[in-house]
Design a protein around this motif. Structure first.
Motif, PDB file in Angstrom:
ATOM      1  N   ILE A 119       0.827  -1.203   0.000  1.00  0.00           N
ATOM      2  CA  ILE A 119       0.000   0.000   0.000  1.00  0.00           C
ATOM      3  C   ILE A 119       0.864   1.256   0.000  1.00  0.00           C
ATOM      4  CG2 ILE A 119      -1.592   1.328   1.473  1.00  0.00           C
ATOM      5  CD1 ILE A 119      -3.000  -1.294   2.123  1.00  0.00           C
ATOM      6  N   ASN A 120       2.043   1.165   0.594  1.00  0.00           N
ATOM      7  CA  ASN A 120       2.948   2.310   0.658  1.00  0.00           C
ATOM      8  C   ASN A 120       3.368   2.788  -0.727  1.00  0.00           C
ATOM      9  OD1 ASN A 120       4.094   4.043   2.616  1.00  0.00           O
ATOM     10  ND2 ASN A 120       6.105   3.140   2.282  1.00  0.00           N
ATOM     11  N   PHE A 121       3.360   1.881  -1.706  1.00  0.00           N
ATOM     12  CA  PHE A 121       3.787   2.236  -3.062  1.00  0.00           C
ATOM     13  C   PHE A 121       2.715   3.031  -3.808  1.00  0.00           C
ATOM     14  CE2 PHE A 121       6.495  -1.331  -1.948  1.00  0.00           C
ATOM     15  CZ  PHE A 121       7.731  -0.924  -2.421  1.00  0.00           C
ATOM     16  N   LEU A 122       1.499   3.051  -3.300  1.00  0.00           N
ATOM     17  CA  LEU A 122       0.434   3.829  -3.942  1.00  0.00           C
ATOM     18  C   LEU A 122       0.802   5.307  -4.023  1.00  0.00           C
ATOM     19  CD1 LEU A 122      -2.717   2.165  -2.351  1.00  0.00           C
ATOM     20  CD2 LEU A 122      -2.072   2.095  -4.768  1.00  0.00           C
ATOM     21  N   ASN A 123       1.575   5.765  -3.045  1.00  0.00           N
ATOM     22  CA  ASN A 123       1.972   7.182  -3.010  1.00  0.00           C
ATOM     23  C   ASN A 123       2.957   7.539  -4.113  1.00  0.00           C
ATOM     24  OD1 ASN A 123       0.452   7.500  -0.637  1.00  0.00           O
ATOM     25  ND2 ASN A 123       2.161   6.810   0.615  1.00  0.00           N
ATOM     26  N   HIS A 124       3.518   6.546  -4.783  1.00  0.00           N
ATOM     27  CA  HIS A 124       4.563   6.799  -5.778  1.00  0.00           C
ATOM     28  C   HIS A 124       4.071   6.605  -7.211  1.00  0.00           C
ATOM     29  CE1 HIS A 124       7.464   7.038  -2.507  1.00  0.00           C
ATOM     30  NE2 HIS A 124       6.949   5.922  -2.037  1.00  0.00           N
ATOM     31  N   ILE A 125       2.769   6.367  -7.379  1.00  0.00           N
ATOM     32  CA  ILE A 125       2.222   6.171  -8.721  1.00  0.00           C
ATOM     33  C   ILE A 125       1.759   7.515  -9.267  1.00  0.00           C
ATOM     34  CG2 ILE A 125       0.372   5.088 -10.052  1.00  0.00           C
ATOM     35  CD1 ILE A 125       0.483   2.752  -8.112  1.00  0.00           C
ATOM     36  N   GLU A 140     -10.946  -4.834   7.468  1.00  0.00           N
ATOM     37  CA  GLU A 140     -11.001  -3.621   8.289  1.00  0.00           C
ATOM     38  C   GLU A 140      -9.697  -2.816   8.164  1.00  0.00           C
ATOM     39  OE1 GLU A 140     -11.556  -2.483  13.037  1.00  0.00           O
ATOM     40  OE2 GLU A 140     -11.963  -4.521  12.350  1.00  0.00           O
ATOM     41  N   ILE A 141      -8.574  -3.520   8.143  1.00  0.00           N
ATOM     42  CA  ILE A 141      -7.273  -2.859   8.017  1.00  0.00           C
ATOM     43  C   ILE A 141      -7.130  -2.191   6.654  1.00  0.00           C
ATOM     44  CG2 ILE A 141      -4.782  -3.279   7.859  1.00  0.00           C
ATOM     45  CD1 ILE A 141      -5.280  -5.578   9.925  1.00  0.00           C
ATOM     46  N   VAL A 142      -7.457  -2.930   5.601  1.00  0.00           N
ATOM     47  CA  VAL A 142      -7.357  -2.374   4.249  1.00  0.00           C
ATOM     48  C   VAL A 142      -8.264  -1.162   4.108  1.00  0.00           C
ATOM     49  CG1 VAL A 142      -7.824  -2.829   1.803  1.00  0.00           C
ATOM     50  CG2 VAL A 142      -6.657  -4.541   3.187  1.00  0.00           C
ATOM     51  N   ASP A 143      -9.475  -1.268   4.632  1.00  0.00           N
ATOM     52  CA  ASP A 143     -10.417  -0.148   4.558  1.00  0.00           C
ATOM     53  C   ASP A 143      -9.866   1.075   5.273  1.00  0.00           C
ATOM     54  OD1 ASP A 143     -13.145   0.908   3.916  1.00  0.00           O
ATOM     55  OD2 ASP A 143     -13.275   1.024   6.100  1.00  0.00           O
ATOM     56  N   ALA A 144      -9.244   0.867   6.443  1.00  0.00           N
ATOM     57  CA  ALA A 144      -8.689   1.994   7.201  1.00  0.00           C
ATOM     58  C   ALA A 144      -7.577   2.693   6.434  1.00  0.00           C
ATOM     59  CB  ALA A 144      -8.177   1.505   8.560  1.00  0.00           C
ATOM     60  N   PHE A 145      -6.784   1.936   5.690  1.00  0.00           N
ATOM     61  CA  PHE A 145      -5.676   2.518   4.935  1.00  0.00           C
ATOM     62  C   PHE A 145      -6.138   3.231   3.671  1.00  0.00           C
ATOM     63  CE2 PHE A 145      -2.889   0.042   7.597  1.00  0.00           C
ATOM     64  CZ  PHE A 145      -1.689   0.726   7.571  1.00  0.00           C
ATOM     65  N   LEU A 146      -7.219   2.750   3.054  1.00  0.00           N
ATOM     66  CA  LEU A 146      -7.577   3.232   1.720  1.00  0.00           C
ATOM     67  C   LEU A 146      -8.827   4.095   1.647  1.00  0.00           C
ATOM     68  CD1 LEU A 146      -6.910  -0.004  -0.379  1.00  0.00           C
ATOM     69  CD2 LEU A 146      -5.334   1.869   0.114  1.00  0.00           C
ATOM     70  N   LYS A 147      -9.672   4.062   2.676  1.00  0.00           N
ATOM     71  CA  LYS A 147     -10.993   4.671   2.547  1.00  0.00           C
ATOM     72  C   LYS A 147     -10.959   6.188   2.364  1.00  0.00           C
ATOM     73  CE  LYS A 147     -11.895   5.086   7.526  1.00  0.00           C
ATOM     74  NZ  LYS A 147     -12.774   4.643   8.627  1.00  0.00           N
ATOM     75  N   ASN A 148      -9.931   6.851   2.856  1.00  0.00           N
ATOM     76  CA  ASN A 148      -9.880   8.314   2.749  1.00  0.00           C
ATOM     77  C   ASN A 148      -9.248   8.804   1.455  1.00  0.00           C
ATOM     78  OD1 ASN A 148     -11.098   8.709   5.279  1.00  0.00           O
ATOM     79  ND2 ASN A 148      -9.140   8.479   6.339  1.00  0.00           N
ATOM     80  N   ASN A 149      -8.799   7.879   0.629  1.00  0.00           N
ATOM     81  CA  ASN A 149      -8.191   8.257  -0.641  1.00  0.00           C
ATOM     82  C   ASN A 149      -9.270   8.253  -1.721  1.00  0.00           C
ATOM     83  OD1 ASN A 149      -6.701   8.488  -3.025  1.00  0.00           O
ATOM     84  ND2 ASN A 149      -4.958   7.380  -2.151  1.00  0.00           N
ATOM     85  N   THR A 150      -9.740   9.428  -2.063  1.00  0.00           N
ATOM     86  CA  THR A 150     -10.868   9.550  -2.996  1.00  0.00           C
ATOM     87  C   THR A 150     -10.463   9.295  -4.441  1.00  0.00           C
ATOM     88  OG1 THR A 150     -10.476  11.937  -3.153  1.00  0.00           O
ATOM     89  CG2 THR A 150     -12.087  11.181  -1.517  1.00  0.00           C
ATOM     90  N   THR A 151      -9.164   9.173  -4.714  1.00  0.00           N
ATOM     91  CA  THR A 151      -8.726   8.920  -6.085  1.00  0.00           C
ATOM     92  C   THR A 151      -8.693   7.427  -6.401  1.00  0.00           C
ATOM     93  OG1 THR A 151      -6.382   8.832  -5.495  1.00  0.00           O
ATOM     94  CG2 THR A 151      -7.307  11.001  -6.010  1.00  0.00           C
ATOM     95  N   LEU A 152      -9.013   6.593  -5.414  1.00  0.00           N
ATOM     96  CA  LEU A 152      -8.960   5.155  -5.598  1.00  0.00           C
ATOM     97  C   LEU A 152     -10.349   4.546  -5.676  1.00  0.00           C
ATOM     98  CD1 LEU A 152      -6.236   4.175  -2.959  1.00  0.00           C
ATOM     99  CD2 LEU A 152      -5.898   4.607  -5.388  1.00  0.00           C
ATOM    100  N   GLU A 153     -10.462   3.500  -6.455  1.00  0.00           N
ATOM    101  CA  GLU A 153     -11.660   2.665  -6.448  1.00  0.00           C
ATOM    102  C   GLU A 153     -11.233   1.283  -5.957  1.00  0.00           C
ATOM    103  OE1 GLU A 153     -15.083   0.791  -9.421  1.00  0.00           O
ATOM    104  OE2 GLU A 153     -13.411   1.949 -10.247  1.00  0.00           O
ATOM    105  N   ILE A 154     -11.939   0.736  -4.990  1.00  0.00           N
ATOM    106  CA  ILE A 154     -11.593  -0.568  -4.426  1.00  0.00           C
ATOM    107  C   ILE A 154     -12.548  -1.606  -4.992  1.00  0.00           C
ATOM    108  CG2 ILE A 154     -11.116  -1.854  -2.306  1.00  0.00           C
ATOM    109  CD1 ILE A 154      -9.568   0.791  -2.610  1.00  0.00           C
TER     110      ILE A 154
END
Length: 200
Positions: A34-40, A62-76
């Motif tokens: 997930i840390n690599f998402l910041n470098h795309i 729950e963990i994945v949701d906590a890491f990704l839910k606030n990033n509005t540029t992503l679709e899960i």
């Protein structure tokens, strides 16, 4: 076992792979990706789709949701076993650690966890206030914990029950972490002075 459904994607990022839905493998092999998402660096009008497996363990979700839910540029998108994905551009990061998937022998090289993965877990997971809200409790480590398993004879030593009984006689609590919430896990390990885990 051919796919029944196809998803078309312009820009995709995969968190899927062998054992991606198993707790220990997920934590050290997949979560750090997930840390690599910041470098795309995507085009301004592009949206990145993150593909995740169907997690059997709700705490992983729950963990994945906590890491990704606030990033509005992503679709899960959660993938089921009968679905294939065709991406014009796929970002694939190899697993970030090595954990053996066998149980027939033990070798020091069966588990290799790089320093950057350990640092990531400390900084982004252990100290994550979204997952683990800070409390005013001052915890004094005093408990002696034996991490138990419910596998029965599968992937357990032949005398596993005898070993459990010994540690119980020495004042250890038998704990099944998969039956605890994330918050309960945090408190348990914060309160623990000694933790025994037998890998088999």
């Amino acid at each position: 076992r051919k796919p029944n459904h196809t998803i078309l994607c312009d820009y995709g990022f995969s968190l899927c792979g062998v054992h991606a839905d198993i707790w220990a493998h997920f934590l050290v092999q997949y979560l750090p990706k997930i840390n690599f998402l910041n470098h795309i660096d995507l085009p301004a009008d592009a949206k990145l789709t993150v593909f995740i497996p169907r997690y059997k363990d709700h705490q992983i979700a729950e963990i994945v949701d906590a890491f990704l839910k606030n990033n509005t540029t992503l679709e899960i998108v959660e993938l089921h076993g009968d679905v294939e994905v065709l991406c014009n551009n796929l970002y694939h990061i190899d697993v970030t650690s090595v954990i053996t998937d066998h149980s027939t022998y033990c070798s020091p090289s069966d588990i290799l966890i790089p320093e950057y993965v350990i640092s990531f877990l400390k900084e982004k997971f252990v100290q994550n206030e979204i997952l683990f809200p800070q409390t005013d409790l001052e915890i004094q480590p005093s408990r002696k914990i034996f991490i138990s398993r419910e596998n029965g004879p599968y992937r357990n030593m032949g005398n596993y029950k005898q070993i459990e009984d010994y540690f119980v006689s020495e004042g250890f609590e038998l704990v099944l972490p998969h039956k605890l919430s994330l918050s309960e896990k945090k408190i348990l390990f914060a309160e623990s002075r000694i933790i025994i885990v037998i890998l088999s």
